[in-house]
Design an enzyme around this catalytic site. Structure first.
Site, PDB file in Angstrom:
ATOM      1  N   VAL A  57       0.802  -1.223   0.000  1.00  0.00           N
ATOM      2  CA  VAL A  57       0.000   0.000   0.000  1.00  0.00           C
ATOM      3  C   VAL A  57       0.838   1.278   0.000  1.00  0.00           C
ATOM      4  CG1 VAL A  57      -0.250   0.130   2.511  1.00  0.00           C
ATOM      5  CG2 VAL A  57      -2.009   1.135   1.062  1.00  0.00           C
ATOM      6  N   GLU A 103       3.560   2.955  -1.949  1.00  0.00           N
ATOM      7  CA  GLU A 103       3.871   3.908  -3.006  1.00  0.00           C
ATOM      8  C   GLU A 103       2.643   4.389  -3.770  1.00  0.00           C
ATOM      9  OE1 GLU A 103       7.400   2.330  -4.853  1.00  0.00           O
ATOM     10  OE2 GLU A 103       7.145   3.712  -6.529  1.00  0.00           O
TER      11      GLU A 103
END
Ligand code: FES
Ligand code: FES
Lengths: 158, 342
Positions: free
Chosen positions: B290, B292
């Site tokens: 979750v 970048e």
């Protein structure tokens, strides 16, 4: 130019340091006294990670020649951290997930301490104004604003 | 002059890890004499919370309390190999490696406990509170510290485990170009609302509302903070940040921290998000990544919202006030009635 001795009060204790002219308080704290809670983000007044309190006022220690604070009272994050546990502002940061990489945190905590000392119940706008010179790259500020408001509540009910 | 409002939307598929044949992670676990499980990694926690989620995954698999796990990411010279913290891969890759290592360590822990309790290892279970007990008779139990002490000083055993995760390189099909480039994919959609001041060219992002499908969440609070921090960073990229000069000559490039423009707390928009959990097949406990992606989708969403507000398509970011004012000259929304000569 020759070094000279500068005396000031740091976190409640009198200290003396031998410095060349224009040595900053930041360098004295981090490199002479090895108190590294005060961070070194930019050394040009652009980030706020080096914020300390001088006579209760928040100052950027990277822009402050230590000679200028001779005889005055300096408080760093080390100075407000109890031997056991955390200061209520630190605890509020912890509980509100306001620390990611943590590099901004010492400066944020000190600037929020300065705010809450003179304004124990600030509005969100006042918190934003207070921390506007302190950069956080990670959190998006929301958790820091929450933490400041939470810290105000904790300090008032303490 | 006016304030124009617009709404924009953008969606993203985000690959977890890069399966180009060189992206493994390894983990080593050992128990100290007093039953602290040290997980050694070379993966880096940049503040995203890797140490926390890896300790959670390790504790869950070992069957010990979270407080009994210590993550040591001290040194890439001496730690087990890791390719690093990038491509939202760490929780997925390192988590898988840690599960493998923890299973091996748990097996030894139960064998030692079995000796002490005079039972078969297969009849034992952990209570997650720091004890190992005989299934069906929970009063026959032993605490983890005693097990660790016995392992070290009575049986001469090391409660330890090795783990690794590697997905073999996927070759490119020369005919079709087809390959399998990642381990799993997360998805998101962001809706941005903006207000554009047609006099100054300034953009205010009013809200960023998003839905994230990230597999199972190991730590929902950390996921939420990643989404908020990422939304803010995306806004920062969309409107402010660049290392390139604003004008053709490099003299105009930001040369220092103080000249590199990033927004502050006053620019914080209203951020709202829902998280959907569709477990991944190969992630640890169904995890995807979750980190970048949270900074990605807000950028096109904001720029689409600006385009929607001013009626001109913008394709380059950061969308500075100058770019907006130049675009407004072409905007059908601002066509002034033709001036007649006096
Ligand atoms: S280090 Fe002092 S403001 Fe950045
Ligand atoms: S937590 Fe990383 S800069 Fe603020």
């Amino acid at each position: 130019m020759a070094s000279r001795i500068v005396a000031f009060n740091l976190n409640g204790r009198d200290v003396e340091v031998m410095v060349k002219p224009l040595t900053t308080l930041q360098t004295v704290l981090r490199e002479h006294l090895h108190l590294t809670a005060t961070k070194s983000g930019c050394r040009q007044g652009g980030c706020g990670t080096c914020t300390v309190l001088v006579n209760g006022e928040p100052m950027l220690s990277c822009l402050l020649p230590v000679e200028d604070i001779a005889g005055q009272q300096v408080v760093t994050l080390e100075g407000i951290t109890p031997v056991e546990g955390l200061h209520p502002i630190q605890q509020a940061f912890f509980d509100n997930y306001a620390i990611q990489c943590g590099y901004c945190s010492p400066g944020m905590i000190m600037i929020i301490k300065a705010l809450l000392d003179r304004n124990p119940n600030p509005t969100r706008q006042e918190v934003m104004d207070a921390i506007a010179g302190n950069v956080c790259r990670c959190t998006g500020y929301e958790s820091i604003l929450r933490a400041a408001e939470d810290a105000a509540r904790r300090l008032q009910s303490a | 002059m006016a304030k124009l409002r617009g709404t924009g939307i953008a969606a993203v598929n985000y690959p977890t890890g890069m399966n180009l044949g060189g992206d493994p992670s390894q983990a080593l676990i050992h128990a100290t004499t007093t039953g602290t499980f040290v997980i050694s990694l070379s993966s880096t926690d940049l503040g995203q919370g890797l140490k926390t989620v890896i300790a959670q995954i390790g504790a869950e698999t070992l069957g010990v309390p979270f407080e009994n796990v210590l993550i040591d990411t001290a040194d890439t010279d001496t730690g087990p190999h890791c390719m690093g913290t990038f491509a939202s891969r760490a929780t997925h890759r390192v988590g898988n490696a840690v599960i493998m290592a923890a299973k091996e360590a748990r097996k030894v822990m139960l064998e030692v406990a079995a000796e002490e309790l005079e039972a078969s290892p297969d009849d034992l279970d952990t209570d997650g509170q720091g004890n190992i007990y005989v299934k069906g008779s929970p009063e026959r139990k032993i605490d983890i510290t005693s097990v660790a002490l016995a392992a070290h000083f009575k049986y001469g055993r090391s409660i330890s485990g090795r783990g690794m995760y590697i997905k073999p390189k996927s070759p490119v099909d020369p005919e079709t170009g087809k390959m399998d480039p990642d381990s799993t994919e997360a998805h998101a959609c962001v809706v941005a609302e903006v207000e554009v001041d047609t006099e100054t060219g300034e953009v205010t992002v009013l809200s960023l509302k998003s839905a994230y499908e990230v597999g199972c969440q190991v730590n929902p609070a950390l996921v939420r903070e990643q989404i908020i921090g990422g939304a803010f960073m995306g806004m920062s990229h969309a409107l402010y940040e660049t290392t390139a000069p604003y004008y053709p000559s490099p003299d105009h490039a930001p040369g220092s921290f103080s000249e590199y423009v990033i927004p502050g707390p006053h620019e914080l928009p209203h951020i709202e998000s829902v998280v959907l959990e569709y477990p991944s097949v190969n992630g640890p406990y169904g995890v995807k990544g979750v980190g970048e992606m949270t900074a990605n989708a807000p950028i096109p969403a904001i720029i689409n919202a600006i385009s929607n507000a001013i009626g001109v398509r913008l394709t380059e970011y950061p969308v500075t006030p100058e770019k907006i004012l130049r675009a407004l000259e072409r905007s059908p929304k601002l066509k002034q009635p033709a001036q007649t000569g006096a």
